[in-house]
Enzyme design. Structure first.
Site, PDB file in Angstrom:
ATOM      1  N   CYS A   1       0.203   3.870   9.696  1.00  0.00           N
ATOM      2  CA  CYS A   1       0.846   5.021   9.064  1.00  0.00           C
ATOM      3  C   CYS A   1       1.481   5.873  10.167  1.00  0.00           C
ATOM      4  CB  CYS A   1      -0.171   5.853   8.292  1.00  0.00           C
ATOM      5  SG  CYS A   1       0.475   7.443   7.764  1.00  0.00           S
TER       6      CYS A   1
ATOM      7  N   LYS B   1      -3.808   2.323  -2.357  1.00  0.00           N
ATOM      8  CA  LYS B   1      -3.493   3.435  -1.461  1.00  0.00           C
ATOM      9  C   LYS B   1      -4.522   3.417  -0.334  1.00  0.00           C
ATOM     10  CE  LYS B   1      -1.136   6.660  -2.546  1.00  0.00           C
ATOM     11  NZ  LYS B   1      -0.288   7.764  -2.943  1.00  0.00           N
TER      12      LYS B   1
ATOM     13  N   ALA C   1       6.424  11.056   3.633  1.00  0.00           N
ATOM     14  CA  ALA C   1       5.279  11.563   4.391  1.00  0.00           C
ATOM     15  C   ALA C   1       4.298  12.137   3.379  1.00  0.00           C
ATOM     16  CB  ALA C   1       5.703  12.623   5.395  1.00  0.00           C
TER      17      ALA C   1
ATOM     18  N   SER D   1       0.831  -1.207   0.000  1.00  0.00           N
ATOM     19  CA  SER D   1       0.000   0.000   0.000  1.00  0.00           C
ATOM     20  C   SER D   1       0.864   1.254   0.000  1.00  0.00           C
ATOM     21  CB  SER D   1      -0.905   0.010   1.227  1.00  0.00           C
ATOM     22  OG  SER D   1      -1.737   1.151   1.198  1.00  0.00           O
TER      23      SER D   1
ATOM     24  N   GLY E   1       8.802  -4.929   4.144  1.00  0.00           N
ATOM     25  CA  GLY E   1       9.867  -4.077   4.682  1.00  0.00           C
ATOM     26  C   GLY E   1      11.192  -4.401   4.012  1.00  0.00           C
TER      27      GLY E   1
END
Lengths: 303, 247
Positions: A130, A47, A72, A23, A241
């Site tokens: 997030c 998203k 960000a 995402s 990750g």
């Protein structure tokens, strides 16, 4: 060896291979998601979508970092009302689309999930992680009681699989993982809270100051989270990750992941990464004598 | 983040300035940087001068571009890049078609024999027309204050496109889409440099995507055959939030 050896399953979601688009990366426009699915991704996660349209933060929204990237974006999204077209376009590929949602209350999460299901998504991923928007994401996902309420409510309300994407920015991710035990899978991990300062401008690079670190820099952190949660709970896990190569993916799978997500590597390798991961993973399995992904899940974990 | 110092500035039109700076880097025609004004914002900027002396040519259209124009020689600029797929250069005769500040990214391609079709809203906004010889120049303005009155297509009709080895165009998407349709009708090849809302500049945020391609990385320069498969070209785009809107 056949391509079918790459198949994997997460709850009722059947995947052609273990490589999913994460995402937040190239998943705002339906045509982009469709292209990525056609180029070999087993599924895409959209998203993160909220109740209302949000512009997110002004640029700079990214800053480079050693072996990674800090972003960000600020949960920019068109709002759930306007997102149906993008999902419909992406689903033209006939591969699964996983709808990511963010909210600050149980009710909003339930509303969003019901709307996503009407758009015919194949699973729902809860953004509980997030790291850079007040009132959302990791602020919700650091509270085990709230996480449990959200997951439990969604399991009652929608029949599609529910995935909970958790934050590493907590003291003990196991507590949150256990709170989300009714989820069909946990997605581990989201980005690690981080900043950069420009020494000539004498101020933070990101307009929001704080962002989330992704990329190879966080791979060992993600692996540790997957390893700990898998060893302790045996839950279904999707690892994410810093995955750039099939070796990275195998490492996550051996730590307990049944599938993996790819994000920042799109920056270094481009969209072709999915095709490369698929063929390289297949060759690895052939060389090492694995006949299925299932054969490898969790085998690196010391009991 | 790369830093450099501004050497000098040249006012080109009431809204456009060329800003020269020192940067020892190889950059190709059509490539861009993401330029940051600390505390204000970051925007994509094509490099208009790529020789030993580098420059960008910036139109004042928002807070960040206004802040860039407010800088003075000696001030520091901050940027990252260069990014994007450049124009593919060819030997032979070339036609350059620029709408408004779109001329900036075509500027590095100008040579002794290049032909310019320079389009602008009005006389005051005509950019870089003085770098073409009179016999190699057609100007169009929306209000007819200079050259042919009308859009770029009115200018194209005066040109035998087949005598060029390559056509390069940059400008607003509506202009480029109309030019694309015209090129297709005539049957000529061209390279078009597009512009869309851009955030990351490195091919991951999806803000500038068009028909599955990332404009910042696969483009901004696209060939006719690539544009043909982009359903969104000239049709739909996403806003800063990601909302799909008609162009």
């Amino acid at each position: 060896m056949k391509d079918s050896s790459l198949k994997t399953e997460i709850a009722s979601l059947k995947l052609e291979n273990p490589h999913i688009l994460a995402s937040g990366i190239l998943d705002e426009n339906g045509y982009t998601m469709k292209k990525i699915l056609e180029e070999g991704a087993a599924a895409v996660v959209t998203k993160s979508i909220g109740m209302d349209e949000r512009n997110g933060y002004q640029a700079p929204v990214i800053a480079d970092a050693p072996a990674g990237l800090i972003n960000a974006i600020g949960l920019a999204n068109p709002g759930i009302e306007s997102f149906g077209d993008e999902i419909a376009i992406a689903k033209g590929s006939n591969r699964p689309v996983i709808g990511s949602i963010f909210a600050s209350t149980v009710e909003e999460f339930a509303n969003l999930a019901i709307r996503m299901q009407k758009y015919r998504v194949d699973a729902i991923e809860l953004n509980l992680s997030c790291p850079h928007v007040k009132g959302f994401g990791s602020e919700v996902g650091s509270d085990p009681d709230l996480v449990e309420q959200i997951v439990n409510e969604l399991k009652l309300k929608v029949p599609v699989p529910i995935f909970a994407k958790l934050t590493p920015n907590v003291t003990n991710i196991l507590d949150i993982a256990k709170a989300a035990h009714k989820a069909d899978a946990l997605v581990l991990i989201n980005t690690v809270r981080a900043i950069r300062i420009d020494i000539h401008a004498r101020m933070p690079v990101l307009s929001n100051i704080y962002g989330g670190l992704s990329g190879p820099a966080i791979k060992p952190i993600g692996l540790r989270a997957v390893y700990d949660v898998y060893r302790e709970t045996g839950f279904n896990i999707i690892g994410v990750g810093g995955i750039e190569t099939h070796e990275d993916a195998v490492e996550y799978i051996m730590a307990g992941a049944r599938a993996v997500q790819i994000g920042t590597a799109l920056m270094t390798k481009g969209r072709k990464i999915f095709g490369e991961l698929n063929s390289n993973l297949l060759q690895f399995m052939e060389r090492e004598g694995y006949s299925s992904i299932d054969d490898m899940v969790g085998i690196g974990v010391v009991k | 983040m790369i830093t450099a110092f501004i050497k000098r500035k040249e006012r080109k039109t009431p809204t456009v300035e060329t800003i020269y700076f020192e940067w020892d880097s190889g950059i190709l025609p059509g490539q861009f940087v993401m330029i940051w004004v600390p505390g204000v914002g970051e925007i994509p900027m094509s490099i208009s001068h790529i020789g030993r002396e580098k420059a960008f040519t910036v139109k004042n259209y928002g807070p960040t571009s206004a802040a860039i124009q407010a800088l003075s020689p000696g001030d520091r600029i901050f940027f990252r890049g260069p990014y994007g797929r450049p124009f593919q250069t060819v030997s032979g005769r070339i036609l350059l078609i620029g709408g408004g500040s779109g001329m900036a990214s075509l500027h590095p391609l100008i040579n002794n024999s290049s032909f310019g079709l320079v389009a602008a809203r009005s006389k005051e906004e005509i950019l870089f027309a003085d770098e073409f010889t009179d016999e190699n120049l057609i100007i169009t303005t929306d209000d007819g204050s200079e050259g042919i009155k009308g859009n770029v297509i009115e200018g194209l009709k005066k040109i035998d496109l087949k005598k060029f080895d390559m056509i390069y165009a940059c400008g607003p998407e509506v202009m480029l889409y109309n030019a694309y349709l015209y090129f297709r009708k005539i049957g000529v090849n061209a390279q078009l440099s597009l512009e869309r809302t851009m955030k990351c500049g490195i091919g991951i945020c999806d803000s500038c995507s068009i028909g599955g391609f990332q404009l910042c990385r696969d483009g901004p320069v696209f060939f006719m055959n690539e544009l043909e498969e982009m359903q969104e070209f000239g049709n739909f785009k996403l806003t800063y939030s990601g909302k799909r809107v008609k162009i």
